[in-house]
Design a protein around this motif. Sequence first.
Motif, PDB file in Angstrom:
ATOM      1  N   ALA A 282       0.364  -4.499  -6.835  1.00  0.00           N
ATOM      2  CA  ALA A 282      -0.038  -4.814  -5.463  1.00  0.00           C
ATOM      3  C   ALA A 282       0.997  -4.326  -4.465  1.00  0.00           C
ATOM      4  CB  ALA A 282      -0.255  -6.312  -5.315  1.00  0.00           C
ATOM      5  N   LEU A 283       2.295  -4.530  -4.764  1.00  0.00           N
ATOM      6  CA  LEU A 283       3.320  -4.062  -3.837  1.00  0.00           C
ATOM      7  C   LEU A 283       3.297  -2.544  -3.737  1.00  0.00           C
ATOM      8  CD1 LEU A 283       5.623  -4.712  -1.927  1.00  0.00           C
ATOM      9  CD2 LEU A 283       7.180  -4.700  -3.902  1.00  0.00           C
ATOM     10  N   ALA A 284       3.077  -1.871  -4.861  1.00  0.00           N
ATOM     11  CA  ALA A 284       2.974  -0.411  -4.821  1.00  0.00           C
ATOM     12  C   ALA A 284       1.791   0.023  -3.965  1.00  0.00           C
ATOM     13  CB  ALA A 284       2.838   0.145  -6.237  1.00  0.00           C
ATOM     14  N   GLU A 285       0.694  -0.700  -4.029  1.00  0.00           N
ATOM     15  CA  GLU A 285      -0.474  -0.355  -3.210  1.00  0.00           C
ATOM     16  C   GLU A 285      -0.231  -0.667  -1.741  1.00  0.00           C
ATOM     17  OE1 GLU A 285      -3.784  -0.985  -6.779  1.00  0.00           O
ATOM     18  OE2 GLU A 285      -3.379  -2.608  -5.346  1.00  0.00           O
ATOM     19  N   ILE A 286       0.527  -1.710  -1.456  1.00  0.00           N
ATOM     20  CA  ILE A 286       0.868  -2.036  -0.067  1.00  0.00           C
ATOM     21  C   ILE A 286       1.741  -0.939   0.536  1.00  0.00           C
ATOM     22  CG2 ILE A 286       2.255  -3.622   1.329  1.00  0.00           C
ATOM     23  CD1 ILE A 286       1.188  -5.886  -0.537  1.00  0.00           C
ATOM     24  N   LEU A 287       2.755  -0.511  -0.196  1.00  0.00           N
ATOM     25  CA  LEU A 287       3.680   0.496   0.330  1.00  0.00           C
ATOM     26  C   LEU A 287       3.093   1.910   0.280  1.00  0.00           C
ATOM     27  CD1 LEU A 287       6.998  -0.872  -1.185  1.00  0.00           C
ATOM     28  CD2 LEU A 287       6.314  -0.901   1.227  1.00  0.00           C
ATOM     29  N   GLY A 288       2.167   2.139  -0.638  1.00  0.00           N
ATOM     30  CA  GLY A 288       1.560   3.461  -0.768  1.00  0.00           C
ATOM     31  C   GLY A 288       0.188   3.569  -0.145  1.00  0.00           C
ATOM     32  N   MET A 289      -0.135   2.646   0.733  1.00  0.00           N
ATOM     33  CA  MET A 289      -1.459   2.603   1.362  1.00  0.00           C
ATOM     34  C   MET A 289      -1.803   3.938   2.036  1.00  0.00           C
ATOM     35  SD  MET A 289      -2.481   0.084   4.522  1.00  0.00           S
ATOM     36  CE  MET A 289      -1.350  -1.127   3.869  1.00  0.00           C
ATOM     37  N   THR A 290      -3.047   4.381   1.840  1.00  0.00           N
ATOM     38  CA  THR A 290      -3.505   5.604   2.492  1.00  0.00           C
ATOM     39  C   THR A 290      -4.802   5.407   3.271  1.00  0.00           C
ATOM     40  OG1 THR A 290      -4.693   6.282   0.486  1.00  0.00           O
ATOM     41  CG2 THR A 290      -2.434   7.108   0.769  1.00  0.00           C
ATOM     42  N   ASP A 291      -5.499   4.304   3.039  1.00  0.00           N
ATOM     43  CA  ASP A 291      -6.792   4.049   3.688  1.00  0.00           C
ATOM     44  C   ASP A 291      -6.785   2.612   4.214  1.00  0.00           C
ATOM     45  OD1 ASP A 291      -9.482   3.376   4.276  1.00  0.00           O
ATOM     46  OD2 ASP A 291     -10.248   4.816   2.808  1.00  0.00           O
ATOM     47  N   ALA A 292      -6.588   2.469   5.523  1.00  0.00           N
ATOM     48  CA  ALA A 292      -6.451   1.134   6.107  1.00  0.00           C
ATOM     49  C   ALA A 292      -7.716   0.312   5.981  1.00  0.00           C
ATOM     50  CB  ALA A 292      -6.048   1.260   7.580  1.00  0.00           C
ATOM     51  N   LYS A 293      -8.858   0.919   6.185  1.00  0.00           N
ATOM     52  CA  LYS A 293     -10.121   0.179   6.116  1.00  0.00           C
ATOM     53  C   LYS A 293     -10.386  -0.329   4.693  1.00  0.00           C
ATOM     54  CE  LYS A 293     -12.170   0.409  10.247  1.00  0.00           C
ATOM     55  NZ  LYS A 293     -12.648  -0.782  10.988  1.00  0.00           N
ATOM     56  N   ALA A 294     -10.129   0.526   3.710  1.00  0.00           N
ATOM     57  CA  ALA A 294     -10.344   0.101   2.325  1.00  0.00           C
ATOM     58  C   ALA A 294      -9.366  -1.003   1.941  1.00  0.00           C
ATOM     59  CB  ALA A 294     -10.193   1.301   1.393  1.00  0.00           C
ATOM     60  N   PHE A 295      -8.123  -0.876   2.389  1.00  0.00           N
ATOM     61  CA  PHE A 295      -7.127  -1.906   2.103  1.00  0.00           C
ATOM     62  C   PHE A 295      -7.544  -3.232   2.730  1.00  0.00           C
ATOM     63  CE2 PHE A 295      -3.316  -4.352   2.908  1.00  0.00           C
ATOM     64  CZ  PHE A 295      -2.585  -4.200   1.732  1.00  0.00           C
ATOM     65  N   LEU A 296      -7.980  -3.203   3.976  1.00  0.00           N
ATOM     66  CA  LEU A 296      -8.429  -4.421   4.653  1.00  0.00           C
ATOM     67  C   LEU A 296      -9.583  -5.069   3.899  1.00  0.00           C
ATOM     68  CD1 LEU A 296      -8.330  -6.292   7.170  1.00  0.00           C
ATOM     69  CD2 LEU A 296      -9.965  -4.722   8.244  1.00  0.00           C
ATOM     70  N   ALA A 297     -10.532  -4.256   3.455  1.00  0.00           N
ATOM     71  CA  ALA A 297     -11.701  -4.802   2.745  1.00  0.00           C
ATOM     72  C   ALA A 297     -11.298  -5.470   1.440  1.00  0.00           C
ATOM     73  CB  ALA A 297     -12.708  -3.680   2.485  1.00  0.00           C
ATOM     74  N   ARG A 298     -10.285  -4.947   0.773  1.00  0.00           N
ATOM     75  CA  ARG A 298      -9.857  -5.512  -0.509  1.00  0.00           C
ATOM     76  C   ARG A 298      -8.893  -6.688  -0.353  1.00  0.00           C
ATOM     77  NH1 ARG A 298      -8.936   0.011  -1.759  1.00  0.00           N
ATOM     78  NH2 ARG A 298      -6.685  -0.377  -1.780  1.00  0.00           N
ATOM     79  N   SER A 299      -8.379  -6.883   0.843  1.00  0.00           N
ATOM     80  CA  SER A 299      -7.308  -7.867   1.032  1.00  0.00           C
ATOM     81  C   SER A 299      -7.777  -9.315   0.949  1.00  0.00           C
ATOM     82  CB  SER A 299      -6.637  -7.649   2.392  1.00  0.00           C
ATOM     83  OG  SER A 299      -7.513  -8.026   3.454  1.00  0.00           O
ATOM     84  N   GLY A 300      -9.035  -9.564   1.276  1.00  0.00           N
ATOM     85  CA  GLY A 300      -9.514 -10.928   1.379  1.00  0.00           C
ATOM     86  C   GLY A 300      -9.162 -11.589   2.696  1.00  0.00           C
ATOM     87  N   TRP A 301      -8.529 -10.844   3.609  1.00  0.00           N
ATOM     88  CA  TRP A 301      -8.151 -11.402   4.922  1.00  0.00           C
ATOM     89  C   TRP A 301      -9.385 -11.538   5.799  1.00  0.00           C
ATOM     90  CZ3 TRP A 301      -8.908  -9.213   9.763  1.00  0.00           C
ATOM     91  CH2 TRP A 301      -8.241  -9.826  10.829  1.00  0.00           C
ATOM     92  N   ARG A 302      -9.360 -12.547   6.629  1.00  0.00           N
ATOM     93  CA  ARG A 302     -10.335 -12.713   7.703  1.00  0.00           C
ATOM     94  C   ARG A 302      -9.618 -13.407   8.862  1.00  0.00           C
ATOM     95  NH1 ARG A 302     -11.040 -16.738   4.084  1.00  0.00           N
ATOM     96  NH2 ARG A 302     -11.023 -18.880   4.907  1.00  0.00           N
ATOM     97  N   PRO A 303     -10.085 -13.261  10.093  1.00  0.00           N
ATOM     98  CA  PRO A 303      -9.395 -13.917  11.204  1.00  0.00           C
ATOM     99  C   PRO A 303      -9.247 -15.403  10.988  1.00  0.00           C
ATOM    100  CG  PRO A 303     -10.965 -12.313  12.043  1.00  0.00           C
ATOM    101  CD  PRO A 303     -11.192 -12.388  10.562  1.00  0.00           C
ATOM    102  N   GLY A 304      -8.028 -15.890  11.147  1.00  0.00           N
ATOM    103  CA  GLY A 304      -7.731 -17.307  11.016  1.00  0.00           C
ATOM    104  C   GLY A 304      -7.516 -17.788   9.604  1.00  0.00           C
ATOM    105  N   ILE A 305      -7.482 -16.908   8.625  1.00  0.00           N
ATOM    106  CA  ILE A 305      -7.320 -17.331   7.241  1.00  0.00           C
ATOM    107  C   ILE A 305      -6.034 -18.154   7.069  1.00  0.00           C
ATOM    108  CG2 ILE A 305      -6.085 -15.227   6.581  1.00  0.00           C
ATOM    109  CD1 ILE A 305      -7.505 -15.383   3.863  1.00  0.00           C
ATOM    110  N   ALA A 306      -6.113 -19.195   6.252  1.00  0.00           N
ATOM    111  CA  ALA A 306      -4.943 -20.004   5.967  1.00  0.00           C
ATOM    112  C   ALA A 306      -4.105 -19.317   4.906  1.00  0.00           C
ATOM    113  CB  ALA A 306      -5.364 -21.395   5.480  1.00  0.00           C
ATOM    114  N   LEU A 307      -2.823 -19.075   5.233  1.00  0.00           N
ATOM    115  CA  LEU A 307      -1.900 -18.439   4.304  1.00  0.00           C
ATOM    116  C   LEU A 307      -0.657 -19.319   4.231  1.00  0.00           C
ATOM    117  CD1 LEU A 307      -2.183 -14.688   5.351  1.00  0.00           C
ATOM    118  CD2 LEU A 307      -2.959 -15.710   3.206  1.00  0.00           C
ATOM    119  N   PRO A 308      -0.507 -20.103   3.184  1.00  0.00           N
ATOM    120  CA  PRO A 308       0.664 -20.988   3.095  1.00  0.00           C
ATOM    121  C   PRO A 308       1.956 -20.208   3.180  1.00  0.00           C
ATOM    122  CG  PRO A 308      -0.960 -21.518   1.401  1.00  0.00           C
ATOM    123  CD  PRO A 308      -1.409 -20.239   2.040  1.00  0.00           C
ATOM    124  N   ASP A 309       2.973 -20.825   3.790  1.00  0.00           N
ATOM    125  CA  ASP A 309       4.290 -20.192   3.868  1.00  0.00           C
ATOM    126  C   ASP A 309       4.865 -20.013   2.474  1.00  0.00           C
ATOM    127  OD1 ASP A 309       4.128 -20.170   6.596  1.00  0.00           O
ATOM    128  OD2 ASP A 309       5.259 -22.047   6.858  1.00  0.00           O
TER     129      ASP A 309
END
Length: 309
Positions: A282-309
């Motif tokens: 995952a870290l290699a994919e984060i640092l080697g990202m080449t397609d922002a839209k595809a990365f966003l779609a795979r991230s599971g992020w959505r506006p306001g998502i809860a992400l514990p510290d």
Amino acid sequence: MSRPLGALAATLALLTPALAPGAPPPPAPAIHIEDVAAFYRLYDAAGGHPTPETLQHDYLDAGSPGLRRLASLRKVTGPAIAEAIARRPEIYAGARRCMTVLPAARRRETAALRRLAQLYPQAQFPPITIAVGRGKPVGVTDETGVMIGLEALCAVTWLEPDPEARLTHVLAHEYAHAQQAIAAPAFYNKPNPTVLEASLIEGAAEFTAELISGSVSERWLQAANRGHELAIETAFAADEDSTDLSRWLYNGTLSQPGDNGYWVGYRIAKAYYRNARDKRRALAEILGMTDAKAFLARSGWRPGIALPD
């Protein structure tokens, strides 16, 4: 409020893969700080007013390869430094408080980058250069290494107040950029990125900095945006395809914070990492990202998502 170091260590242990016992220490880059001492020798000898000629010939031309690279990329010349000293003398006088912690910060950064090597085995290690410039930029990073303007970094009023911690976390952020520049140069160097693309470049560096050094470089955003995640990120999603970055990135000054795109990009990268089974991949994919839209779609992020510290 900052979390106790023990709690932070426990969290990082859960989020990062186990390291092989008995493995030799991974490599770490050269971290050059000698240009700072050279600058202040000239500065002190001239009573705080070195001439443009002295700055050019005795400082810049005689400096390290990293300093000369910074000068070529960002138009740092003897006259430009002399003009900046005359215009903002307090920046150069105030940078001494950061100068005094450079050896300790170098030790902390070496440890952070050894952790990067453990978590990201394909890491490469170009040098880090800390020098004194013309009051800006704070940092420049490309595939040749990281170059930091100490006077600019030290002058920002809203970053981490402890100078040693500030240097450590900012250098960790910038060193993540070096990995991006090496792994995905076309994406990292795209001339006109969208808000999403630029925010993911910066957010990936923020997330990596937290992973290896214990904190992001712009920690104030974590507290400032708490409780406002849904509103901020809904607005971000509406702008993500725009190439006008001014609302989200590079809009801070020495005294006024900005860069909400760093924070949103960090949260997207963090969601991606938390949802991945294979953390090293995952870290290699984060640092080697080449397609922002595809990365966003795979991230599971959505506006306001809860992400514990």
